[in-house]
Design a protein around this motif. Structure first.
Motif, PDB file in Angstrom:
ATOM      1  N   PRO A  91       0.815  -1.228   0.000  1.00  0.00           N
ATOM      2  CA  PRO A  91       0.000   0.000   0.000  1.00  0.00           C
ATOM      3  C   PRO A  91       0.842   1.268   0.000  1.00  0.00           C
TER       4      PRO A  91
ATOM      5  N   PHE B 184      -6.269  -2.870  -4.438  1.00  0.00           N
ATOM      6  CA  PHE B 184      -5.906  -2.057  -3.275  1.00  0.00           C
ATOM      7  C   PHE B 184      -6.987  -1.021  -2.972  1.00  0.00           C
ATOM      8  N   PHE B 185      -7.621  -0.493  -4.010  1.00  0.00           N
ATOM      9  CA  PHE B 185      -8.620   0.564  -3.819  1.00  0.00           C
ATOM     10  C   PHE B 185      -9.737   0.383  -4.838  1.00  0.00           C
TER      11      PHE B 185
ATOM     12  N   THR C  40      -1.581  -9.800   3.796  1.00  0.00           N
ATOM     13  CA  THR C  40      -2.317  -8.901   2.915  1.00  0.00           C
ATOM     14  C   THR C  40      -2.750  -9.589   1.619  1.00  0.00           C
TER      15      THR C  40
ATOM     16  N   PHE D  71     -10.519   1.608   0.562  1.00  0.00           N
ATOM     17  CA  PHE D  71      -9.328   0.788   0.753  1.00  0.00           C
ATOM     18  C   PHE D  71      -9.644  -0.589   1.343  1.00  0.00           C
TER      19      PHE D  71
ATOM     20  N   LYS E 106      -9.988  -1.264   4.414  1.00  0.00           N
ATOM     21  CA  LYS E 106      -9.188  -1.410   5.631  1.00  0.00           C
ATOM     22  C   LYS E 106      -9.933  -2.232   6.677  1.00  0.00           C
TER      23      LYS E 106
ATOM     24  N   LEU F  20      -1.386   2.135   8.362  1.00  0.00           N
ATOM     25  CA  LEU F  20      -1.510   1.842   6.939  1.00  0.00           C
ATOM     26  C   LEU F  20      -2.925   1.340   6.645  1.00  0.00           C
TER      27      LEU F  20
END
Length: 342
Positions: free
Chosen positions: A47, A85-86, A272, A296, A298, A304
């Motif tokens: 990331p 990732f996004f 991850t 994201f 998360k 992060l």
């Protein structure tokens, strides 16, 4: 075009290193972490590497310099990595008969007072939250056996072990509104980590849900001292931790291969989406966040945008929706998806 100043030459040098590291990270899903344990740390830094390369692209574009190409090309080479990732837009298909599946590492309901609230208060908040969201199936990690009666589900499978201090028993739990016809434990060689499964019947369909809690790497990148002596200790520790993850993944995949049913893997991978561990467990399954999430994704309370909790349904399921819930009751955030059986 003017030559680069000394400052910009230095910036371009740093840019080149960051771009090269991101390029190397694209290989990590295909290399067992036992082979290069320190290199596998890059999977935790992806990331940061993505964001840094995006920043370099913007910097050189503002300067009207062709040096933006190095980071842009590396980002395009890893397009699927960057997009996992996004996510820009959430898929929102809400059906009355779809299957709501939640995964949540509850960190022992704050039994050791990591948070200022009491354990009873945290447990009450988690119970109320789960009942409010009303998932059809919920997979808990770091679940305290004593609290198994707190959740009002008709069916459940709780598997726990004694902690090192023998005071409590904790492990994993699967709760379901639908009948559990079979359940089991994969029995990792670990004091606390494990994977369990439950075979669940919904109308005419039977499917297997795995609840996974892989070995923790116990890495705090913002605190780790990477001096020469400590780096050797870190390497040995990572080799041990990654080795355990590899063994655990292989045990789970062996069980899944022998499953007679379609499967969903849920849980805390302690790694991850850019890792070998994730790549092995995902296989040809879908990642619910990638299919239907936004932002994201998360799932861990860290500086992060760390996504280490996953729901991976196989291709028998269509992913209709995915959400992260940023409630501050644990060091993990609960995630939930809506699935439609095809």
């Amino acid at each position: 075009m003017k030559k680069l100043s000394w400052l910009n030459r230095f910036i371009y040098f740093v840019n080149s290193i960051i771009a090269f590291l991101l390029l190397c990270s694209y290989l990590l899903p295909y290399i067992s972490p036992q082979t290069f344990p320190l290199l596998s740390l890059l999977s935790l830094l992806v990331p940061v590497l993505i964001l840094a390369n995006l920043a370099f692209v913007l910097y050189w574009l503002i300067k009207l310099r062709k040096q933006f190409l190095i980071s842009l090309i590396v980002l395009l080479i890893g397009f699927t990595t960057v997009t996992s990732f996004f996510r820009i837009s959430e898929k929102q298909v809400i059906l009355n008969d779809d299957l709501k599946v939640m995964s949540y590492n509850v960190r022992l309901f704050n039994l050791y007072n990591w948070k200022p609230e009491s354990s009873d208060s945290i447990r009450k908040n988690i119970v109320e939250f789960v009942h409010e969201k009303s998932p059809d199936i919920v997979c808990f990690q770091e679940f305290v056996n004593d609290y198994s009666g707190s959740f009002k589900y008709k069916y459940r499978f709780v598997n726990s072990k004694n902690a090192d201090n023998k005071r409590i028993r904790f492990g994993q739990a699967i709760y379901s509104k639908f009948k559990i016809i079979n359940s089991g434990s994969i029995n990792f060689k670990s004091n606390t980590n494990n994977a369990i499964y439950a075979d669940i019947v919904k109308e005419k369909d039977t499917f297997r849900v795995y609840n996974v809690h892989l070995e923790s790497l116990k890495i705090q990148l913002d605190q780790e001292n990477l001096g020469e002596e400590d780096s050797e200790k870190l390497r040995k520790r990572l080799q041990t931790k990654f080795g355990k993850q590899v063994d655990q993944v292989n045990l789970l995949l062996e069980n899944e291969k022998n499953s007679p049913y379609k499967t969903i893997i849920c849980g805390d991978f302690n790694n991850t989406a850019f890792s070998w561990v994730y790549n092995q467990l995902k296989g040809d399954k879908n990642d619910a966040f990638v299919e239907a999430g936004d932002g994201f994704g998360k799932s861990y309370d860290y500086f992060l945008p760390a996504r280490i909790d996953f729901i991976l349904p196989n291709e028998a399921f269509t992913v209709n929706n995915f959400k992260n819930y940023f409630v501050d009751y644990s060091d993990h955030y609960p995630i939930m998806t809506r699935l439609q059986l095809q």
